[in-house]
Design an enzyme around this catalytic site. Sequence first.
Site, PDB file in Angstrom:
ATOM      1  N   SER A  83     -13.148  79.760  12.543  1.00  0.00           N
ATOM      2  CA  SER A  83     -13.957  80.019  13.741  1.00  0.00           C
ATOM      3  C   SER A  83     -13.214  80.726  14.864  1.00  0.00           C
ATOM      4  O   SER A  83     -13.845  81.149  15.833  1.00  0.00           O
ATOM      5  CB  SER A  83     -14.539  78.712  14.273  1.00  0.00           C
ATOM      6  OG  SER A  83     -15.615  78.329  13.469  1.00  0.00           O
ATOM      7  N   LYS A  86     -14.519  84.021  15.771  1.00  0.00           N
ATOM      8  CA  LYS A  86     -15.739  84.196  16.575  1.00  0.00           C
ATOM      9  C   LYS A  86     -15.440  84.819  17.939  1.00  0.00           C
ATOM     10  O   LYS A  86     -16.249  85.575  18.472  1.00  0.00           O
ATOM     11  CB  LYS A  86     -16.437  82.842  16.764  1.00  0.00           C
ATOM     12  CG  LYS A  86     -16.978  82.243  15.460  1.00  0.00           C
ATOM     13  CD  LYS A  86     -17.392  80.792  15.651  1.00  0.00           C
ATOM     14  CE  LYS A  86     -17.995  80.214  14.372  1.00  0.00           C
ATOM     15  NZ  LYS A  86     -18.188  78.750  14.447  1.00  0.00           N
ATOM     16  N   TYR A 208     -19.997  87.207   7.913  1.00  0.00           N
ATOM     17  CA  TYR A 208     -19.542  85.972   8.567  1.00  0.00           C
ATOM     18  C   TYR A 208     -18.535  85.215   7.688  1.00  0.00           C
ATOM     19  O   TYR A 208     -17.472  84.806   8.158  1.00  0.00           O
ATOM     20  CB  TYR A 208     -20.757  85.081   8.900  1.00  0.00           C
ATOM     21  CG  TYR A 208     -20.326  83.756   9.464  1.00  0.00           C
ATOM     22  CD1 TYR A 208     -19.781  83.660  10.740  1.00  0.00           C
ATOM     23  CD2 TYR A 208     -20.428  82.591   8.694  1.00  0.00           C
ATOM     24  CE1 TYR A 208     -19.342  82.445  11.240  1.00  0.00           C
ATOM     25  CE2 TYR A 208     -19.992  81.371   9.193  1.00  0.00           C
ATOM     26  CZ  TYR A 208     -19.446  81.304  10.461  1.00  0.00           C
ATOM     27  OH  TYR A 208     -19.005  80.108  10.946  1.00  0.00           O
ATOM     28  N   TYR A 260     -16.038  73.288  21.091  1.00  0.00           N
ATOM     29  CA  TYR A 260     -17.263  72.593  20.680  1.00  0.00           C
ATOM     30  C   TYR A 260     -17.575  71.435  21.620  1.00  0.00           C
ATOM     31  O   TYR A 260     -17.436  71.557  22.823  1.00  0.00           O
ATOM     32  CB  TYR A 260     -17.157  72.112  19.230  1.00  0.00           C
ATOM     33  CG  TYR A 260     -16.735  73.188  18.283  1.00  0.00           C
ATOM     34  CD1 TYR A 260     -17.433  74.386  18.225  1.00  0.00           C
ATOM     35  CD2 TYR A 260     -15.637  73.020  17.470  1.00  0.00           C
ATOM     36  CE1 TYR A 260     -17.044  75.377  17.352  1.00  0.00           C
ATOM     37  CE2 TYR A 260     -15.245  74.008  16.585  1.00  0.00           C
ATOM     38  CZ  TYR A 260     -15.948  75.184  16.541  1.00  0.00           C
ATOM     39  OH  TYR A 260     -15.561  76.160  15.691  1.00  0.00           O
ATOM     40  N   VAL A 278     -11.628  75.522  11.522  1.00  0.00           N
ATOM     41  CA  VAL A 278     -11.447  74.414  10.579  1.00  0.00           C
ATOM     42  C   VAL A 278     -10.326  74.665   9.572  1.00  0.00           C
ATOM     43  O   VAL A 278      -9.986  73.787   8.790  1.00  0.00           O
ATOM     44  CB  VAL A 278     -12.763  74.034   9.838  1.00  0.00           C
ATOM     45  CG1 VAL A 278     -13.765  73.427  10.792  1.00  0.00           C
ATOM     46  CG2 VAL A 278     -13.349  75.212   9.078  1.00  0.00           C
TER      47      VAL A 278
HETATM   48  N1  GLN Z   1     -16.413  79.034   8.023  1.00  0.00           N
HETATM   49  C1  GLN Z   1     -16.625  77.816   8.755  1.00  0.00           C
HETATM   50  C2  GLN Z   1     -18.081  77.450   8.788  1.00  0.00           C
HETATM   51  O1  GLN Z   1     -18.883  78.285   9.003  1.00  0.00           O
HETATM   52  C3  GLN Z   1     -16.092  77.962  10.148  1.00  0.00           C
HETATM   53  C4  GLN Z   1     -16.258  76.699  10.975  1.00  0.00           C
HETATM   54  C5  GLN Z   1     -15.136  76.440  11.957  1.00  0.00           C
HETATM   55  O2  GLN Z   1     -14.010  76.906  11.831  1.00  0.00           O
HETATM   56  N2  GLN Z   1     -15.420  75.585  12.881  1.00  0.00           N
HETATM   57  O3  GLN Z   1     -18.485  76.335   8.588  1.00  0.00           O
END
Ligand code: GLN
Length: 338
Positions: A83, A86, A208, A260, A278
Amino acid sequence: MDETISRRSLLAAIESDPSSTDELQIIAKKVHAQFSGNLNGELADYIPELAKVPANQFGIALGLPNGRVVTVGDAQVPFTIQSISKAFTYALLLDMIGPDETAKVVGVQPSGDPFNTISLDGRTNRPFNPMVNTGAIAVAGKLRELLGADAFTKILELFGQAAGRSLAVDEKVFESERETGHRNRAIGHLLRAADVYALPVDEVLEIYFKQCSILVTAADLAVMGATLANLGNNPMTGKRVFGLNAVRQALSVMFTCGMYDGAGEWACKVGLPAKSGVGGGILAVVNRQIGVAVFSPRLDSNGNSVRGQLSCAKLADDLGLHAFDALNHGSSFLRGML
Ligand code: GLN
């Protein structure tokens, strides 16, 4: 002078004498040693390939606007950016179409929900912000519309420009996400139904899933952070990667939404724009000063790296990095006028 105050002026000293990064190395080493025994948290296992990563890896990297990178521990070990990507795709979209058109794709409000929640902001019928999955998939869809079939190649190139070297995708993680990413697929359809894009959902998700599967090291992330800190210019290559307005808005949204549902506590404790993934990475940015990157794949229940958060909080304390720490230097030109 008291030790804390002298540490607070360390970054200013490095700016005038780049060879003085040694003291920064000592501080980073101490923080690494302090938390290396903390094995709390679990690997992300909802993406099967991520559950295979050695759980106890731990690296810290600090990227400075003079182009130097200080590293400790597993700072050269590749992991998937997840993430944290993003923040950078959002900055790209802002650069391409500006904030008003971007607002038609995704908002800037904290959602207060977990990152993978399947919902839109009821007032706008758009995702709350680009740091949760709904928002990032909306951004991916818009980039696919604007950049065409080469969209991912261009995203990968841009990430490489921010990191100062060319990057690659972990194909196994990408396949694993594609096979198991049913929630993300549901989000893709929700966005399609809301007319955020008019593309086949699988084409958007391919971007994505791939952007999440880009391999970086903590050292790469530190340079990517230093690029944001350095007004969008990569301090190693000297090349402009992002425009000023895009950087300002991306950092603002990282500040309020990057961690988050832990974002409020993070703002108080660490006081820096940051983004977690993650894969175990966290990137925090101090405007004009430093990119702080930590890699440690054991996560808390919010999906944020346990040691990553602890290390960022300690470094922010030791170096006086909190945005509202009255003792830090700040970046305002007013300082020069006092
Ligand atoms: N690829 C992961 C997902 O879409 C990314 C989530 C994250 O890093 N929080 O669930």
